[in-house]
Design an enzyme around this catalytic site. Sequence first.
Site, PDB file in Angstrom:
ATOM      1  N   HIS A   1      10.715  16.934  11.969  1.00 56.03           N
ATOM      2  CA  HIS A   1      11.890  16.807  11.108  1.00 56.03           C
ATOM      3  C   HIS A   1      11.895  17.955  10.096  1.00 56.03           C
ATOM      4  O   HIS A   1      10.937  18.137   9.365  1.00 56.03           O
ATOM      5  CB  HIS A   1      11.875  15.465  10.361  1.00 56.03           C
TER       6      HIS A   1
ATOM      7  N   TYR B   1      17.110   8.140   2.796  1.00 58.46           N
ATOM      8  CA  TYR B   1      16.664   7.389   1.613  1.00 58.46           C
ATOM      9  C   TYR B   1      17.914   7.081   0.794  1.00 58.46           C
ATOM     10  O   TYR B   1      18.589   8.013   0.346  1.00 58.46           O
ATOM     11  CB  TYR B   1      15.730   8.226   0.748  1.00 58.46           C
TER      12      TYR B   1
ATOM     13  N   LYS C   1       2.997   9.219   1.644  1.00 60.81           N
ATOM     14  CA  LYS C   1       1.777   9.976   1.347  1.00 60.81           C
ATOM     15  C   LYS C   1       0.468   9.284   1.710  1.00 60.81           C
ATOM     16  O   LYS C   1      -0.568   9.944   1.819  1.00 60.81           O
ATOM     17  CB  LYS C   1       1.746  10.310  -0.161  1.00 60.81           C
TER      18      LYS C   1
ATOM     19  N   TYR D   1       7.107  16.781  -0.334  1.00 65.28           N
ATOM     20  CA  TYR D   1       7.298  15.895   0.821  1.00 65.28           C
ATOM     21  C   TYR D   1       6.544  16.420   2.040  1.00 65.28           C
ATOM     22  O   TYR D   1       5.928  15.654   2.788  1.00 65.28           O
ATOM     23  CB  TYR D   1       8.789  15.751   1.139  1.00 65.28           C
TER      24      TYR D   1
HETATM   25  C1  LIG Z   1       2.085  -2.571   5.348  1.00 65.68           C
HETATM   26  C2  LIG Z   1       1.785  -1.121   5.043  1.00 65.68           C
HETATM   27  C3  LIG Z   1       2.775  -0.149   5.250  1.00 65.68           C
HETATM   28  C4  LIG Z   1       2.505   1.189   4.987  1.00 65.68           C
HETATM   29  N1  LIG Z   1       3.486   2.138   5.180  1.00 65.68           N
HETATM   30  C5  LIG Z   1       3.218   3.432   4.910  1.00 65.68           C
HETATM   31  C6  LIG Z   1       4.187   4.447   5.095  1.00 65.68           C
HETATM   32  O1  LIG Z   1       5.315   4.180   5.493  1.00 65.68           O
HETATM   33  N2  LIG Z   1       3.827   5.743   4.825  1.00 65.68           N
HETATM   34  C7  LIG Z   1       2.556   6.076   4.396  1.00 65.68           C
HETATM   35  O2  LIG Z   1       2.247   7.256   4.199  1.00 65.68           O
HETATM   36  N3  LIG Z   1       1.642   5.145   4.194  1.00 65.68           N
HETATM   37  C8  LIG Z   1       1.935   3.838   4.453  1.00 65.68           C
HETATM   38  N4  LIG Z   1       0.993   2.918   4.272  1.00 65.68           N
HETATM   39  C9  LIG Z   1      -0.309   3.377   3.837  1.00 65.68           C
HETATM   40  C10 LIG Z   1      -1.137   3.884   5.009  1.00 65.68           C
HETATM   41  O3  LIG Z   1      -0.970   3.040   6.111  1.00 65.68           O
HETATM   42  C11 LIG Z   1      -2.560   3.937   4.520  1.00 65.68           C
HETATM   43  O4  LIG Z   1      -2.623   4.897   3.491  1.00 65.68           O
HETATM   44  C12 LIG Z   1      -3.578   4.266   5.603  1.00 65.68           C
HETATM   45  O5  LIG Z   1      -3.685   3.206   6.522  1.00 65.68           O
HETATM   46  C13 LIG Z   1      -4.948   4.538   4.977  1.00 65.68           C
HETATM   47  O6  LIG Z   1      -5.910   4.589   5.973  1.00 65.68           O
HETATM   48  P1  LIG Z   1      -7.386   4.109   5.657  1.00 65.68           P
HETATM   49  O7  LIG Z   1      -8.132   4.303   6.929  1.00 65.68           O
HETATM   50  O8  LIG Z   1      -7.889   4.762   4.433  1.00 65.68           O
HETATM   51  O9  LIG Z   1      -7.265   2.553   5.315  1.00 65.68           O
HETATM   52  P2  LIG Z   1      -6.860   1.360   6.271  1.00 65.68           P
HETATM   53  O10 LIG Z   1      -5.827   1.765   7.237  1.00 65.68           O
HETATM   54  O11 LIG Z   1      -6.596   0.195   5.395  1.00 65.68           O
HETATM   55  O12 LIG Z   1      -8.178   1.087   7.114  1.00 65.68           O
HETATM   56  C14 LIG Z   1      -9.300   0.451   6.550  1.00 65.68           C
HETATM   57  C15 LIG Z   1     -10.068  -0.251   7.647  1.00 65.68           C
HETATM   58  O13 LIG Z   1     -11.218  -0.855   7.102  1.00 65.68           O
HETATM   59  C16 LIG Z   1     -11.355  -2.169   7.606  1.00 65.68           C
HETATM   60  N5  LIG Z   1     -12.142  -2.967   6.671  1.00 65.68           N
HETATM   61  C17 LIG Z   1     -11.726  -3.538   5.519  1.00 65.68           C
HETATM   62  N6  LIG Z   1     -12.733  -4.215   4.939  1.00 65.68           N
HETATM   63  C18 LIG Z   1     -13.817  -4.045   5.728  1.00 65.68           C
HETATM   64  C19 LIG Z   1     -15.148  -4.502   5.648  1.00 65.68           C
HETATM   65  N7  LIG Z   1     -15.563  -5.271   4.636  1.00 65.68           N
HETATM   66  N8  LIG Z   1     -16.012  -4.175   6.643  1.00 65.68           N
HETATM   67  C20 LIG Z   1     -15.586  -3.392   7.679  1.00 65.68           C
HETATM   68  N9  LIG Z   1     -14.330  -2.937   7.808  1.00 65.68           N
HETATM   69  C21 LIG Z   1     -13.452  -3.251   6.834  1.00 65.68           C
HETATM   70  C22 LIG Z   1      -9.919  -2.633   7.783  1.00 65.68           C
HETATM   71  O14 LIG Z   1      -9.799  -3.703   8.700  1.00 65.68           O
HETATM   72  C23 LIG Z   1      -9.249  -1.373   8.281  1.00 65.68           C
HETATM   73  O15 LIG Z   1      -9.276  -1.260   9.683  1.00 65.68           O
HETATM   74  C24 LIG Z   1       1.227   1.571   4.505  1.00 65.68           C
HETATM   75  C25 LIG Z   1       0.250   0.599   4.292  1.00 65.68           C
HETATM   76  C26 LIG Z   1       0.512  -0.738   4.542  1.00 65.68           C
HETATM   77  C27 LIG Z   1      -0.559  -1.769   4.269  1.00 65.68           C
END
Ligand SMILES: Cc1cc2nc3c(=O)[nH]c(=O)nc-3n(C[C@H](O)[C@H](O)[C@H](O)COP(=O)(O)OP(=O)(O)OC[C@H]3O[C@@H](n4cnc5c(N)ncnc54)[C@H](O)[C@@H]3O)c2cc1C
Length: 395
Positions: A72, A201, A296, A387
């Site tokens: 995009h 948006y 982000k 962005y």
């Molecule tokens: C509903 C939702 C919608 C979103 N929409 C957007 C969006 O549109 N745009 C955007 O940029 N970001 C969005 N985000 C944010 C984005 O998805 C996150 O920033 C991203 O998933 C971060 O990745 P991560 O691996 O750091 O954390 P996570 O994806 O949360 O992964 C963490 C992992 O650790 C595991 N875990 C947790 N506790 C434990 C434990 N005690 N022991 C072992 N494993 C554990 C979890 O099950 C998970 O698999 C959204 C988040 C949510 C919740």
Amino acid sequence: MRTQVAIVGAGPSGLLLSQILAKHGVESVIVENRSQDYVLARIRAGVIEHGAVDVLTDYGVGERLHREGMRHDGVYLQWPGERRRIDFVESCGHSVWVYGQTEITKDLIATREADGQQIFWSVSDTAIVGADTDSPRVTFVDADGNAQSIEADYVAGCDGFHGVSRPTIPESVRSVRERIYPYAWLGILAEVAPSTDELIYALHPDGFAMHSMRSESVSRLYLQVEPDDDIANWSDDRIWDGLSTRMALDGWSLQSGPTLEKSITPMRSFVSAPLRWGRLFLAGDASHIVPPTGAKGLNLAIADVKRLGSALAAKYADGSDELLDRYSDDALERVWQSTHFSWWMTSMLHMPPPADPDRDFLLQMQLTQLKHVTTSKAAATMLAENYTGSVLPYP
Ligand SMILES: Cc1cc2nc3c(=O)[nH]c(=O)nc-3n(C[C@H](O)[C@H](O)[C@H](O)COP(=O)(O)OP(=O)(O)OC[C@H]3O[C@@H](n4cnc5c(N)ncnc54)[C@H](O)[C@@H]3O)c2cc1C
């Protein structure tokens, strides 16, 4: 068990970190408290900065993104009666990619499994022991009910906002800055071709609305709702009516379709610092959360683990602690930049709660800001740089 880096969490942060480490010849073991099926089905982010695309490509997990993702070059900003486009390429020379987080997760799991990566799925009682000593451990109960312990040189806390890694750092060491917004996002995934070529948006007196997409046949749409609203209050008809009203424009119509998933997500800005305590390093949502308006969250997670992976690789390659020592400060610079942008976009596009006595005044400020950002070249460039993630170089 013994490994070089024990990784807690198999979200995008944990999986990508293990991929980066493997490419540099560094061993890791991942523990994840959900099942693989659950992690593979989770619907979340979808807008990928060009720098994050480069990281995924450089580390061998960008092939399907390039084939199936959508580039995009701009975005639409809308308010009642007006829809204007900001051209990213013209403004700052970069684009973003639309490719679901679910797909990135699938690509990462397939690649890690093909590589023989050890991942413990469906664990319970995860704990990080001795993070401030030279011999940290991750303990857990595996899917068969056996108590396990992984000794490691380092522990990467990639377990998201509700994980155990951040609370392992004593409160006396951590500082938390937080803002909870007085609204939430109701998001749906719908089996219908997008009614737009780029994201829309929209600010409307009824509240914010957004049209995104995941593929040529699947759309992702959002509505601003009250923070304590219940998804049971929102029938599919009510959601589509709300979306059509808030995004209405002469000569344009929104196509509806079967809803595949719907949920309400609260919105907050949250930063916990530092991102390191002894041999424990936090990455992604484990240490920071942004409201999704700026797209982000996932991009910050990718930037964090690229930085952390490179720092650990340097340590194993030549014994240098320099990048590890700088990890927290360097990563926080991008975190605060993205936190500011996400807060700014959120404030510009969401209606203050009905009880806010300044609501009418704030709406005029928002409309003025939207007009400015879509007419001033300098303001449009500011939005485009943030962005697309080009305001700061990727590590
Ligand atoms: C509903 C939702 C919608 C979103 N929409 C957007 C969006 O549109 N745009 C955007 O940029 N970001 C969005 N985000 C944010 C984005 O998805 C996150 O920033 C991203 O998933 C971060 O990745 P991560 O691996 O750091 O954390 P996570 O994806 O949360 O992964 C963490 C992992 O650790 C595991 N875990 C947790 N506790 C434990 C434990 N005690 N022991 C072992 N494993 C554990 C979890 O099950 C998970 O698999 C959204 C988040 C949510 C919740």
